[in-house]
Design a protein around this motif. Sequence first.
Motif, PDB file in Angstrom:
ATOM      1  N   ALA A  11       0.837  -1.204   0.000  1.00 45.27           N
ATOM      2  CA  ALA A  11       0.000   0.000   0.000  1.00 45.27           C
ATOM      3  C   ALA A  11       0.869   1.250   0.000  1.00 45.27           C
ATOM      4  O   ALA A  11       0.555   2.255  -0.659  1.00 45.27           O
ATOM      5  CB  ALA A  11      -0.922  -0.009   1.212  1.00 45.27           C
ATOM      6  N   ARG A  12       1.968   1.208   0.732  1.00 47.63           N
ATOM      7  CA  ARG A  12       2.871   2.355   0.756  1.00 47.63           C
ATOM      8  C   ARG A  12       3.503   2.584  -0.614  1.00 47.63           C
ATOM      9  O   ARG A  12       3.617   3.714  -1.096  1.00 47.63           O
ATOM     10  CB  ARG A  12       3.959   2.122   1.807  1.00 47.63           C
ATOM     11  N   VAL A  43      -8.059  12.749  -2.435  1.00 48.97           N
ATOM     12  CA  VAL A  43      -6.751  12.584  -3.086  1.00 48.97           C
ATOM     13  C   VAL A  43      -5.648  12.622  -2.036  1.00 48.97           C
ATOM     14  O   VAL A  43      -4.715  11.800  -2.054  1.00 48.97           O
ATOM     15  CB  VAL A  43      -6.517  13.682  -4.134  1.00 48.97           C
ATOM     16  N   ILE A  44      -5.746  13.549  -1.106  1.00 41.64           N
ATOM     17  CA  ILE A  44      -4.742  13.679  -0.051  1.00 41.64           C
ATOM     18  C   ILE A  44      -4.716  12.426   0.816  1.00 41.64           C
ATOM     19  O   ILE A  44      -3.639  11.900   1.138  1.00 41.64           O
ATOM     20  CB  ILE A  44      -5.018  14.930   0.807  1.00 41.64           C
ATOM     21  N   ARG A  45      -5.892  11.926   1.187  1.00 37.16           N
ATOM     22  CA  ARG A  45      -5.954  10.726   2.035  1.00 37.16           C
ATOM     23  C   ARG A  45      -5.310   9.533   1.343  1.00 37.16           C
ATOM     24  O   ARG A  45      -4.604   8.746   1.971  1.00 37.16           O
ATOM     25  CB  ARG A  45      -7.405  10.403   2.409  1.00 37.16           C
ATOM     26  N   SER A  51      -6.293   6.336   3.346  1.00 36.73           N
ATOM     27  CA  SER A  51      -7.446   5.746   2.674  1.00 36.73           C
ATOM     28  C   SER A  51      -6.949   4.881   1.524  1.00 36.73           C
ATOM     29  O   SER A  51      -5.950   5.213   0.870  1.00 36.73           O
ATOM     30  CB  SER A  51      -8.367   6.855   2.148  1.00 36.73           C
ATOM     31  N   GLY A  52      -7.637   3.778   1.274  1.00 38.00           N
ATOM     32  CA  GLY A  52      -7.298   2.947   0.134  1.00 38.00           C
ATOM     33  C   GLY A  52      -7.914   3.518  -1.133  1.00 38.00           C
ATOM     34  O   GLY A  52      -8.633   4.516  -1.103  1.00 38.00           O
ATOM     35  N   VAL A  53      -7.616   2.880  -2.256  1.00 38.70           N
ATOM     36  CA  VAL A  53      -8.179   3.324  -3.524  1.00 38.70           C
ATOM     37  C   VAL A  53      -8.849   2.125  -4.193  1.00 38.70           C
ATOM     38  O   VAL A  53      -8.247   1.060  -4.338  1.00 38.70           O
ATOM     39  CB  VAL A  53      -7.100   3.956  -4.440  1.00 38.70           C
ATOM     40  N   ARG A  80      -3.875  -4.895  -5.659  1.00 35.34           N
ATOM     41  CA  ARG A  80      -4.423  -6.197  -5.258  1.00 35.34           C
ATOM     42  C   ARG A  80      -3.723  -6.720  -4.006  1.00 35.34           C
ATOM     43  O   ARG A  80      -4.372  -7.231  -3.086  1.00 35.34           O
ATOM     44  CB  ARG A  80      -4.281  -7.202  -6.407  1.00 35.34           C
ATOM     45  N   GLN A  81      -2.395  -6.594  -3.974  1.00 35.45           N
ATOM     46  CA  GLN A  81      -1.649  -7.063  -2.806  1.00 35.45           C
ATOM     47  C   GLN A  81      -1.983  -6.236  -1.565  1.00 35.45           C
ATOM     48  O   GLN A  81      -2.035  -6.760  -0.450  1.00 35.45           O
ATOM     49  CB  GLN A  81      -0.154  -7.007  -3.099  1.00 35.45           C
ATOM     50  N   ALA A  82      -2.200  -4.937  -1.762  1.00 34.95           N
ATOM     51  CA  ALA A  82      -2.508  -4.056  -0.632  1.00 34.95           C
ATOM     52  C   ALA A  82      -3.853  -4.402  -0.007  1.00 34.95           C
ATOM     53  O   ALA A  82      -4.080  -4.114   1.176  1.00 34.95           O
ATOM     54  CB  ALA A  82      -2.497  -2.598  -1.089  1.00 34.95           C
ATOM     55  N   ARG A  83      -4.749  -5.006  -0.792  1.00 31.82           N
ATOM     56  CA  ARG A  83      -6.066  -5.365  -0.258  1.00 31.82           C
ATOM     57  C   ARG A  83      -6.058  -6.699   0.481  1.00 31.82           C
ATOM     58  O   ARG A  83      -7.056  -7.073   1.099  1.00 31.82           O
ATOM     59  CB  ARG A  83      -7.095  -5.400  -1.390  1.00 31.82           C
TER      60      ARG A  83
END
Length: 284
Positions: A11-12, A43-45, A51-53, A80-83
């Motif tokens: 996610a990072r 957008v900032i989050r 926040s995820g996307v 996908r990996q971040a989820r």
Amino acid sequence: MASPASPTIRARRLRRELRRLRDQRGLTVDEVAREVGWHRAKVIRIEQGHSGVAVDGLRKLLDLYAASPEERDTLGGLARQARQKGWWSSYGDVLHDDYVGFEAEATSISTFQSLYIPGLLQTEQYARAIVHAGRTPANPDEVDRVIAARQARKVLLTRDVPPKLWIVLDEAAVRRVVGGAEVMRAQLTRVIEACQLPTVEIQVLPFVAGAHASMGGAFTILDYAQPALDPTIVYVDNDTNTLLLEEDQQVTRYKLVFDHLRAKALDPDQSAKFLVRVSAELHD
């Protein structure tokens, strides 16, 4: 045990790449928000990791940024990996920040602890005494959950290639009798045993060293195998909140502070002998 990919790290990477693409296109946050029909705060989050996307949102951003097919594949894979869920997700009720997710894929962990033995080396009884001391009154079920989460973290040390763990302990952390003499002796024995591990270095910063570079408290530096993709993170921890620091200037400062602490502390061999002496001084 191999090191699994951490969803927190993926996610990072995703948010860093989205920020890079936006900068590459020369777009402001307000311009992006207007083009995709979002509030600028969204957008900032996303870029700050708060926040995820969603899949559709990611597609809109990549279209706006004119991402290449390779970039789309890479960022889609990261999304996908971040989820996915790390083991720590099942302890979300007692793990209130992302530290464990960032720690999970670190190749080097350098930490200064001023008040207590770091979690990766804590015995269960020592950890239980720490948790009880911080919760008045202590809910037994919550305490058990916290202890279970802390014990689960230790899988990090049994990986096929465990991280390099470098610990500087203030003498106060060594001498404070947590949980009584018996519990503290067992805890010091665990630390002394860890001194023998090839991937662990432990140094004690004695009182006689006087003032030092981190009088403000504890911190941890996390380094990764691919620093270009995953730059170093610094966590600064206290009783009220935890700060994640990523700016180059901040990271450089804390690395310098850690070097100063190492220089003032006893060397690893002297530290092991010091720990043995302190343990021998404990009486029931």
